[in-house]
Design a protein around this motif. Structure first.
Motif, PDB file in Angstrom:
ATOM      1  N   GLY A 165       0.811  -1.208   0.000  1.00 49.88           N
ATOM      2  CA  GLY A 165       0.000   0.000   0.000  1.00 49.88           C
ATOM      3  C   GLY A 165       0.845   1.259   0.000  1.00 49.88           C
ATOM      4  O   GLY A 165       0.499   2.249  -0.670  1.00 49.88           O
ATOM      5  N   ALA A 166       1.955   1.240   0.739  1.00 47.99           N
ATOM      6  CA  ALA A 166       2.844   2.409   0.749  1.00 47.99           C
ATOM      7  C   ALA A 166       3.394   2.671  -0.643  1.00 47.99           C
ATOM      8  O   ALA A 166       3.473   3.819  -1.101  1.00 47.99           O
ATOM      9  CB  ALA A 166       3.973   2.178   1.745  1.00 47.99           C
ATOM     10  N   ARG A 167       3.763   1.618  -1.345  1.00 48.23           N
ATOM     11  CA  ARG A 167       4.260   1.776  -2.709  1.00 48.23           C
ATOM     12  C   ARG A 167       3.164   2.313  -3.629  1.00 48.23           C
ATOM     13  O   ARG A 167       3.438   3.148  -4.512  1.00 48.23           O
ATOM     14  CB  ARG A 167       4.775   0.441  -3.225  1.00 48.23           C
ATOM     15  N   ALA A 168       1.929   1.842  -3.422  1.00 41.33           N
ATOM     16  CA  ALA A 168       0.819   2.316  -4.253  1.00 41.33           C
ATOM     17  C   ALA A 168       0.545   3.796  -4.025  1.00 41.33           C
ATOM     18  O   ALA A 168       0.267   4.542  -4.977  1.00 41.33           O
ATOM     19  CB  ALA A 168      -0.440   1.495  -3.956  1.00 41.33           C
ATOM     20  N   VAL A 169       0.636   4.241  -2.766  1.00 41.85           N
ATOM     21  CA  VAL A 169       0.413   5.658  -2.468  1.00 41.85           C
ATOM     22  C   VAL A 169       1.516   6.511  -3.090  1.00 41.85           C
ATOM     23  O   VAL A 169       1.236   7.557  -3.700  1.00 41.85           O
ATOM     24  CB  VAL A 169       0.348   5.883  -0.941  1.00 41.85           C
ATOM     25  N   VAL A 170       2.755   6.089  -2.950  1.00 45.26           N
ATOM     26  CA  VAL A 170       3.878   6.840  -3.536  1.00 45.26           C
ATOM     27  C   VAL A 170       3.716   6.938  -5.048  1.00 45.26           C
ATOM     28  O   VAL A 170       3.915   8.008  -5.644  1.00 45.26           O
ATOM     29  CB  VAL A 170       5.214   6.174  -3.166  1.00 45.26           C
ATOM     30  N   ARG A 171       3.337   5.838  -5.680  1.00 43.56           N
ATOM     31  CA  ARG A 171       3.161   5.841  -7.132  1.00 43.56           C
ATOM     32  C   ARG A 171       2.015   6.766  -7.533  1.00 43.56           C
ATOM     33  O   ARG A 171       2.131   7.525  -8.505  1.00 43.56           O
ATOM     34  CB  ARG A 171       2.894   4.419  -7.622  1.00 43.56           C
ATOM     35  N   GLU A 172       0.911   6.723  -6.786  1.00 44.52           N
ATOM     36  CA  GLU A 172      -0.235   7.575  -7.108  1.00 44.52           C
ATOM     37  C   GLU A 172       0.128   9.047  -6.997  1.00 44.52           C
ATOM     38  O   GLU A 172      -0.207   9.857  -7.883  1.00 44.52           O
ATOM     39  CB  GLU A 172      -1.399   7.256  -6.167  1.00 44.52           C
ATOM     40  N   VAL A 173       0.823   9.418  -5.949  1.00 46.49           N
ATOM     41  CA  VAL A 173       1.182  10.827  -5.746  1.00 46.49           C
ATOM     42  C   VAL A 173       2.219  11.272  -6.773  1.00 46.49           C
ATOM     43  O   VAL A 173       2.167  12.404  -7.267  1.00 46.49           O
ATOM     44  CB  VAL A 173       1.706  11.034  -4.307  1.00 46.49           C
ATOM     45  N   ARG A 174       3.156  10.402  -7.118  1.00 48.88           N
ATOM     46  CA  ARG A 174       4.184  10.759  -8.092  1.00 48.88           C
ATOM     47  C   ARG A 174       3.593  10.929  -9.488  1.00 48.88           C
ATOM     48  O   ARG A 174       3.924  11.883 -10.202  1.00 48.88           O
ATOM     49  CB  ARG A 174       5.277   9.693  -8.114  1.00 48.88           C
ATOM     50  N   GLU A 175       2.697  10.014  -9.868  1.00 48.21           N
ATOM     51  CA  GLU A 175       2.140  10.059 -11.218  1.00 48.21           C
ATOM     52  C   GLU A 175       0.975  11.033 -11.342  1.00 48.21           C
ATOM     53  O   GLU A 175       0.733  11.576 -12.420  1.00 48.21           O
ATOM     54  CB  GLU A 175       1.696   8.655 -11.630  1.00 48.21           C
ATOM     55  N   HIS A 176       0.264  11.240 -10.235  1.00 46.17           N
ATOM     56  CA  HIS A 176      -0.904  12.128 -10.263  1.00 46.17           C
ATOM     57  C   HIS A 176      -0.908  13.011  -9.018  1.00 46.17           C
ATOM     58  O   HIS A 176      -1.682  12.790  -8.087  1.00 46.17           O
ATOM     59  CB  HIS A 176      -2.198  11.303 -10.328  1.00 46.17           C
ATOM     60  N   PRO A 177      -0.044  14.000  -8.960  1.00 41.58           N
ATOM     61  CA  PRO A 177       0.033  14.855  -7.766  1.00 41.58           C
ATOM     62  C   PRO A 177      -1.277  15.557  -7.448  1.00 41.58           C
ATOM     63  O   PRO A 177      -1.512  15.938  -6.296  1.00 41.58           O
ATOM     64  CB  PRO A 177       1.144  15.856  -8.125  1.00 41.58           C
ATOM     65  N   GLU A 178      -2.143  15.694  -8.446  1.00 36.60           N
ATOM     66  CA  GLU A 178      -3.441  16.324  -8.181  1.00 36.60           C
ATOM     67  C   GLU A 178      -4.328  15.456  -7.297  1.00 36.60           C
ATOM     68  O   GLU A 178      -5.359  15.926  -6.787  1.00 36.60           O
ATOM     69  CB  GLU A 178      -4.154  16.630  -9.498  1.00 36.60           C
ATOM     70  N   SER A 179      -3.940  14.194  -7.101  1.00 40.95           N
ATOM     71  CA  SER A 179      -4.728  13.297  -6.244  1.00 40.95           C
ATOM     72  C   SER A 179      -4.464  13.498  -4.763  1.00 40.95           C
ATOM     73  O   SER A 179      -5.171  12.925  -3.932  1.00 40.95           O
ATOM     74  CB  SER A 179      -4.424  11.833  -6.592  1.00 40.95           C
ATOM     75  N   THR A 180      -3.458  14.299  -4.428  1.00 44.34           N
ATOM     76  CA  THR A 180      -3.043  14.422  -3.025  1.00 44.34           C
ATOM     77  C   THR A 180      -4.193  14.877  -2.129  1.00 44.34           C
ATOM     78  O   THR A 180      -4.401  14.336  -1.042  1.00 44.34           O
ATOM     79  CB  THR A 180      -1.861  15.396  -2.914  1.00 44.34           C
ATOM     80  N   LEU A 181      -4.937  15.861  -2.596  1.00 45.57           N
ATOM     81  CA  LEU A 181      -6.035  16.388  -1.789  1.00 45.57           C
ATOM     82  C   LEU A 181      -7.109  15.332  -1.558  1.00 45.57           C
ATOM     83  O   LEU A 181      -7.613  15.169  -0.442  1.00 45.57           O
ATOM     84  CB  LEU A 181      -6.642  17.626  -2.463  1.00 45.57           C
ATOM     85  N   LEU A 182      -7.438  14.580  -2.609  1.00 50.45           N
ATOM     86  CA  LEU A 182      -8.465  13.550  -2.477  1.00 50.45           C
ATOM     87  C   LEU A 182      -7.968  12.392  -1.611  1.00 50.45           C
ATOM     88  O   LEU A 182      -8.744  11.794  -0.852  1.00 50.45           O
ATOM     89  CB  LEU A 182      -8.881  13.052  -3.859  1.00 50.45           C
ATOM     90  N   LEU A 183      -6.682  12.068  -1.697  1.00 47.46           N
ATOM     91  CA  LEU A 183      -6.111  11.062  -0.805  1.00 47.46           C
ATOM     92  C   LEU A 183      -6.226  11.497   0.648  1.00 47.46           C
ATOM     93  O   LEU A 183      -6.606  10.704   1.522  1.00 47.46           O
ATOM     94  CB  LEU A 183      -4.641  10.829  -1.151  1.00 47.46           C
ATOM     95  N   GLY A 184      -5.897  12.741   0.903  1.00 46.19           N
ATOM     96  CA  GLY A 184      -6.027  13.264   2.258  1.00 46.19           C
ATOM     97  C   GLY A 184      -7.456  13.244   2.743  1.00 46.19           C
ATOM     98  O   GLY A 184      -7.736  12.927   3.914  1.00 46.19           O
TER      99      GLY A 184
END
Length: 227
Positions: free
Chosen positions: A27-46
């Motif tokens: 899961g940690a790797r998936a989060v890092v990949r999501e934020v790196r590839e789609h930084p606009e997702s950070t707010l929705l992840l939070g």
């Protein structure tokens, strides 16, 4: 229910930690990949993490004097898939153990396995099945959040039954006992959580539609409608 600090025998606490660890690392790797590839997702992840934290911090008394609460993990599983929630859910559990004395550090692995692994996967599976059968986004969200909640509590009941089998009826009797402890409060909570998820996603379909389209939850609007 988060299993309380020190409640599980040491071999069980260690075993569940070992079982949960690979999912959390993935899961940690998936989060890092999501934020790196789609930084606009950070707010929705939070937002997904905050939704889970707030809902699961609500402790309601059950008929046995214990407590029940929603989980909130189904929303993040629908948005970002279950591996992401393995990390977010575990972080939520860690903060609740440290700040709210809700759960514990020695039982973090067991709680993470039920709350951050089984719950999100069950909810996501229910969501995908509902969509495959022709349901829309909101009905799919309802079943995802409700099933994620119920699956978490079923798993917790199994964990407790393994650790504390009934003296006369063994593991099976203990499962029935622990499931019965929470059923009267947890089933209504699961249904209420499903409805709350529907309200949340109704808001997201207007306030975060481009992100939901990118995540594949909504079809892109025709150009004439956007105009």
């Amino acid at each position: 229910m988060h299993i309380a600090e020190g409640f599980l025998p040491a071999p069980h606490a260690i075993g569940w930690t070992v079982a949960a660890a690979p999912f959390v690392v993935h899961g940690a790797r998936a989060v890092v990949r999501e934020v790196r590839e789609h930084p606009e997702s950070t707010l929705l992840l939070g937002a997904a993490g905050a939704f889970t934290f707030v809902l699961s911090a609500i402790k309601l008394p059950s008929v046995t004097g214990s407590s029940s609460h929603p989980t909130g993990t189904g929303a993040g599983a629908v948005l970002f898939r279950p591996p992401v929630m393995a990390l977010l859910g575990t972080v939520v559990l860690l903060f609740q153990a440290l700040l709210l004395a809700h759960g514990g550090l020695t039982t973090l692995g067991a709680n993470a396995f039920a709350f951050a692994v089984v719950g999100p996967w069950a909810g996501y599976g229910a969501y995908r099945l509902a969509r495959a059968l022709g349901a829309g986004l909101l009905p799919g969200v309802f079943v995802a959040l409700a099933l994620a909640d119920l699956a978490t509590y079923v798993t917790t009941s199994l964990q407790l039954a393994l650790a504390f089998p009934d003296a006369s009826s063994g593991f099976a009797g203990a499962v029935v006992k622990f499931l019965g402890v929470f059923a009267l409060t947890q089933v209504p909570l699961a249904l209420a959580e499903g409805l709350l998820g529907v309200l949340l996603f109704r808001v997201l379909t207007t306030s975060a539609r481009p992100e939901l389209e990118r995540l594949g939850l909504l079809a892109p609007e025709p150009a004439e409608e956007r105009g």
